[in-house]
Design a protein around this motif. Structure first.
Motif, PDB file in Angstrom:
ATOM      1  N   PRO A  45       0.836  -1.208   0.000  1.00 41.58           N
ATOM      2  CA  PRO A  45       0.000   0.000   0.000  1.00 41.58           C
ATOM      3  C   PRO A  45       0.864   1.248   0.000  1.00 41.58           C
ATOM      4  CG  PRO A  45      -0.771  -1.581   1.634  1.00 41.58           C
ATOM      5  CD  PRO A  45       0.538  -2.094   1.135  1.00 41.58           C
ATOM      6  N   VAL A  46       0.427   2.273  -0.722  1.00 41.48           N
ATOM      7  CA  VAL A  46       1.224   3.490  -0.829  1.00 41.48           C
ATOM      8  C   VAL A  46       1.416   4.145   0.534  1.00 41.48           C
ATOM      9  CG1 VAL A  46       1.368   5.756  -1.919  1.00 41.48           C
ATOM     10  CG2 VAL A  46       0.432   3.823  -3.186  1.00 41.48           C
ATOM     11  N   VAL A  47       0.412   4.028   1.410  1.00 44.43           N
ATOM     12  CA  VAL A  47       0.523   4.614   2.744  1.00 44.43           C
ATOM     13  C   VAL A  47       1.704   3.991   3.492  1.00 44.43           C
ATOM     14  CG1 VAL A  47      -0.617   4.901   4.961  1.00 44.43           C
ATOM     15  CG2 VAL A  47      -1.927   5.147   2.847  1.00 44.43           C
ATOM     16  N   VAL A  48       1.842   2.683   3.389  1.00 48.94           N
ATOM     17  CA  VAL A  48       2.951   1.995   4.062  1.00 48.94           C
ATOM     18  C   VAL A  48       4.284   2.426   3.456  1.00 48.94           C
ATOM     19  CG1 VAL A  48       3.967  -0.257   4.557  1.00 48.94           C
ATOM     20  CG2 VAL A  48       1.479   0.038   4.646  1.00 48.94           C
ATOM     21  N   SER A  49       4.351   2.444   2.137  1.00 50.39           N
ATOM     22  CA  SER A  49       5.604   2.822   1.476  1.00 50.39           C
ATOM     23  C   SER A  49       5.995   4.257   1.808  1.00 50.39           C
ATOM     24  CB  SER A  49       5.458   2.651  -0.034  1.00 50.39           C
ATOM     25  OG  SER A  49       5.148   1.312  -0.379  1.00 50.39           O
ATOM     26  N   ALA A  50       5.025   5.172   1.741  1.00 47.31           N
ATOM     27  CA  ALA A  50       5.323   6.580   1.999  1.00 47.31           C
ATOM     28  C   ALA A  50       5.762   6.798   3.446  1.00 47.31           C
ATOM     29  CB  ALA A  50       4.102   7.431   1.680  1.00 47.31           C
ATOM     30  N   THR A  51       5.101   6.127   4.389  1.00 47.31           N
ATOM     31  CA  THR A  51       5.491   6.258   5.795  1.00 47.31           C
ATOM     32  C   THR A  51       6.897   5.722   6.023  1.00 47.31           C
ATOM     33  OG1 THR A  51       3.168   5.992   6.439  1.00 47.31           O
ATOM     34  CG2 THR A  51       4.823   5.690   8.151  1.00 47.31           C
ATOM     35  N   THR A  52       7.218   4.619   5.372  1.00 49.04           N
ATOM     36  CA  THR A  52       8.575   4.059   5.493  1.00 49.04           C
ATOM     37  C   THR A  52       9.624   5.021   4.950  1.00 49.04           C
ATOM     38  OG1 THR A  52       7.663   1.828   5.260  1.00 49.04           O
ATOM     39  CG2 THR A  52      10.025   2.094   4.914  1.00 49.04           C
ATOM     40  N   TRP A  53       9.331   5.615   3.799  1.00 54.45           N
ATOM     41  CA  TRP A  53      10.282   6.573   3.224  1.00 54.45           C
ATOM     42  C   TRP A  53      10.417   7.810   4.112  1.00 54.45           C
ATOM     43  CZ3 TRP A  53      13.922   6.227  -0.289  1.00 54.45           C
ATOM     44  CH2 TRP A  53      13.869   5.198  -1.226  1.00 54.45           C
ATOM     45  N   ARG A  54       9.326   8.229   4.739  1.00 53.31           N
ATOM     46  CA  ARG A  54       9.411   9.370   5.652  1.00 53.31           C
ATOM     47  C   ARG A  54      10.355   9.057   6.820  1.00 53.31           C
ATOM     48  NH1 ARG A  54       6.699  14.038   6.872  1.00 53.31           N
ATOM     49  NH2 ARG A  54       6.681  14.618   9.066  1.00 53.31           N
ATOM     50  N   TRP A  55      10.258   7.855   7.360  1.00 53.75           N
ATOM     51  CA  TRP A  55      11.178   7.452   8.426  1.00 53.75           C
ATOM     52  C   TRP A  55      12.619   7.392   7.913  1.00 53.75           C
ATOM     53  CZ3 TRP A  55       7.778   2.769  10.274  1.00 53.75           C
ATOM     54  CH2 TRP A  55       6.684   3.263  11.004  1.00 53.75           C
ATOM     55  N   MET A  56      12.789   6.857   6.735  1.00 51.37           N
ATOM     56  CA  MET A  56      14.136   6.732   6.181  1.00 51.37           C
ATOM     57  C   MET A  56      14.777   8.092   5.923  1.00 51.37           C
ATOM     58  SD  MET A  56      13.408   3.582   3.538  1.00 51.37           S
ATOM     59  CE  MET A  56      15.013   3.712   2.751  1.00 51.37           C
ATOM     60  N   PHE A  57      13.960   9.082   5.550  1.00 48.75           N
ATOM     61  CA  PHE A  57      14.487  10.415   5.273  1.00 48.75           C
ATOM     62  C   PHE A  57      14.605  11.278   6.530  1.00 48.75           C
ATOM     63  CE2 PHE A  57      12.950   9.907   0.744  1.00 48.75           C
ATOM     64  CZ  PHE A  57      14.218  10.011   0.179  1.00 48.75           C
ATOM     65  N   HIS A  58      14.238  10.756   7.685  1.00 51.50           N
ATOM     66  CA  HIS A  58      14.252  11.573   8.898  1.00 51.50           C
ATOM     67  C   HIS A  58      15.658  12.111   9.168  1.00 51.50           C
ATOM     68  CE1 HIS A  58      13.676  12.807  13.085  1.00 51.50           C
ATOM     69  NE2 HIS A  58      12.381  12.820  12.809  1.00 51.50           N
ATOM     70  N   GLN A  59      15.704  13.356   9.576  1.00 56.02           N
ATOM     71  CA  GLN A  59      16.987  14.030   9.741  1.00 56.02           C
ATOM     72  C   GLN A  59      17.835  13.437  10.856  1.00 56.02           C
ATOM     73  OE1 GLN A  59      16.595  18.253  10.059  1.00 56.02           O
ATOM     74  NE2 GLN A  59      18.758  18.615  10.522  1.00 56.02           N
ATOM     75  N   ASP A  60      17.217  12.984  11.945  1.00 47.46           N
ATOM     76  CA  ASP A  60      17.973  12.539  13.118  1.00 47.46           C
ATOM     77  C   ASP A  60      18.246  11.033  13.121  1.00 47.46           C
ATOM     78  OD1 ASP A  60      18.065  15.135  14.097  1.00 47.46           O
ATOM     79  OD2 ASP A  60      16.110  14.920  15.058  1.00 47.46           O
ATOM     80  N   TYR A  61      17.214  10.222  12.859  1.00 48.04           N
ATOM     81  CA  TYR A  61      17.391   8.775  12.958  1.00 48.04           C
ATOM     82  C   TYR A  61      17.071   8.035  11.660  1.00 48.04           C
ATOM     83  CZ  TYR A  61      12.358   9.225  13.893  1.00 48.04           C
ATOM     84  OH  TYR A  61      11.023   9.563  13.838  1.00 48.04           O
ATOM     85  N   GLY A  62      17.049   8.740  10.537  1.00 50.25           N
ATOM     86  CA  GLY A  62      16.776   8.094   9.259  1.00 50.25           C
ATOM     87  C   GLY A  62      17.942   7.242   8.790  1.00 50.25           C
ATOM     88  N   ILE A  63      17.615   6.119   8.173  1.00 49.63           N
ATOM     89  CA  ILE A  63      18.665   5.190   7.740  1.00 49.63           C
ATOM     90  C   ILE A  63      19.469   5.750   6.573  1.00 49.63           C
ATOM     91  CG2 ILE A  63      17.173   3.972   6.105  1.00 49.63           C
ATOM     92  CD1 ILE A  63      18.559   1.391   6.928  1.00 49.63           C
ATOM     93  N   ILE A  64      18.879   6.669   5.797  1.00 45.63           N
ATOM     94  CA  ILE A  64      19.609   7.228   4.657  1.00 45.63           C
ATOM     95  C   ILE A  64      20.775   8.081   5.144  1.00 45.63           C
ATOM     96  CG2 ILE A  64      19.434   8.825   2.712  1.00 45.63           C
ATOM     97  CD1 ILE A  64      16.668   7.786   2.194  1.00 45.63           C
ATOM     98  N   ASN A  65      20.518   8.943   6.101  1.00 49.71           N
ATOM     99  CA  ASN A  65      21.620   9.749   6.658  1.00 49.71           C
ATOM    100  C   ASN A  65      22.631   8.879   7.387  1.00 49.71           C
ATOM    101  OD1 ASN A  65      20.675  12.160   5.685  1.00 49.71           O
ATOM    102  ND2 ASN A  65      19.678  12.785   7.574  1.00 49.71           N
ATOM    103  N   ALA A  66      22.118   7.900   8.148  1.00 58.52           N
ATOM    104  CA  ALA A  66      23.012   7.059   8.938  1.00 58.52           C
ATOM    105  C   ALA A  66      23.840   6.132   8.073  1.00 58.52           C
ATOM    106  CB  ALA A  66      22.201   6.251   9.953  1.00 58.52           C
TER     107      ALA A  66
END
Length: 314
Positions: free
Chosen positions: A139-160
């Motif tokens: 579901p797009v809601v699940v995917s979008a929420t996951t990407w929002r977490w991944m892009f998070h400035q403090d604890y996102g996996i992309i930055n880390a």
């Protein structure tokens, strides 16, 4: 002089009298119309009526007060003029173009590369091809929420993971918010492109490539001169459907950035929603923006039909 060849009756009709044949023809027509009726009703209720209603709303001054009184004065093209005069319109329209063009280009290139890759047989190819479809199945809601977490400035996996813990504000920086939603949208659209193009590649005969190899054509030459031209009908459909889907993309943007910060990731789809259901709840303004999207999608649809018809007649 033109000679008209009379139509021969079918074996079943050959033994019928002329009166009986005339009775069968209307019965067949009625049966055909009966099968078409559910489709016509569905299109009328779920397509034509909403489009007409939205077009009417776009010519009315529908505000918060109208939700209570039910009265919305007719103002003609006033909403459209106000939209075009809005200082944010040019920026939002440009962001829509960038979002759509970049998403379509990258989705197509990566999808085509994966489709070509999976035409080769190797161990676990079916498993890997199934894994590529996961973004399309979620579901797009699940995917979008996951990407929002991944892009998070403090604890996102992309930055880390990719930027050594640097606190990059992907969804809080105006210069990066649109980039973030484009990346997420590309991830969502790659499986669709891969499936469509993979099916098109399967329909290209191997004998064409064998003949080209005998003539000394390299793999790259065969791809340019054989694969791409024969894949064009599927490519056109894929890009058209991808265009319509990308133009109306709302949930992926709204969940990740809500069009912000300072409207930096708005597209016409999210801007329409903001006009209609937030702030002053100017439903007429939101409908006017939505009609602009409908017209753009219709123009590209007509261009596609014209190209297909020209190729069919050539």
């Amino acid at each position: 002089m033109t000679h008209v060849v009379p139509q021969r009756p079918t074996p079943g009709e050959a033994h019928m009298s002329p009166t009986r044949r005339r009775a069968v023809a209307p019965a067949t027509t009625v049966a055909g119309l009966a099968f078409l009726l559910p489709v016509v009703i569905f299109i009328a209720i779920f397509l034509i009526v909403p489009l007409v209603r939205a077009a009417i709303l776009s010519t009315q001054d529908w505000t918060t007060r109208s939700f209570v009184t039910g009265e919305a004065p007719f103002i003609g093209f006033g909403n459209y003029l106000e939209i075009f005069a809005d200082p944010d319109f040019a920026a939002v329209a440009w962001q829509t173009v960038v979002f759509t063009v970049v998403s379509l280009a990258v989705q197509y290139v990566v999808g085509l590369a994966l489709a070509v890759f999976f035409t080769r047989r190797f161990p676990l190819s079916i498993v890997l091809r199934s894994l590529v479809l996961v973004p399309w199945l979620l579901p797009v809601v699940v995917s979008a929420t996951t990407w929002r977490w991944m892009f998070h400035q403090d604890y996102g996996i992309i930055n880390a993971g990719l930027f050594a813990g640097t606190d990059i504000g992907w969804i809080s920086t105006p210069q990066l918010a649109l980039v973030a939603v484009i990346i997420a949208n590309i991830w969502l659209g790659i499986p669709f492109n891969m499936v469509m193009l993979y099916g098109g590649l399967q329909n290209i005969p191997d004998t064409v490539y064998e003949a080209a190899a005998i003539d000394g054509a390299t793999s790259w030459r065969s791809f340019i001169s054989i694969t791409m031209p024969l894949l064009w009908p599927v490519t056109a459909v894929t890009l058209l459907l991808g265009l319509v889907y990308t133009l109306k993309a709302f949930d992926i943007i709204w969940i990740i950035t809500r069009g912000g910060p300072v409207n930096s990731s708005h597209t016409l789809a999210t801007w329409s929603y903001q006009w209609a259901f937030e702030g002053d709840r100017a439903l007429g303004m939101g409908s006017a923006v939505a009609q602009i999207l409908v017209v753009v999608a219709l123009i590209f649809g007509l261009i596609y039909l014209r190209v297909v018809r020209r190729e069919a007649n050539s």
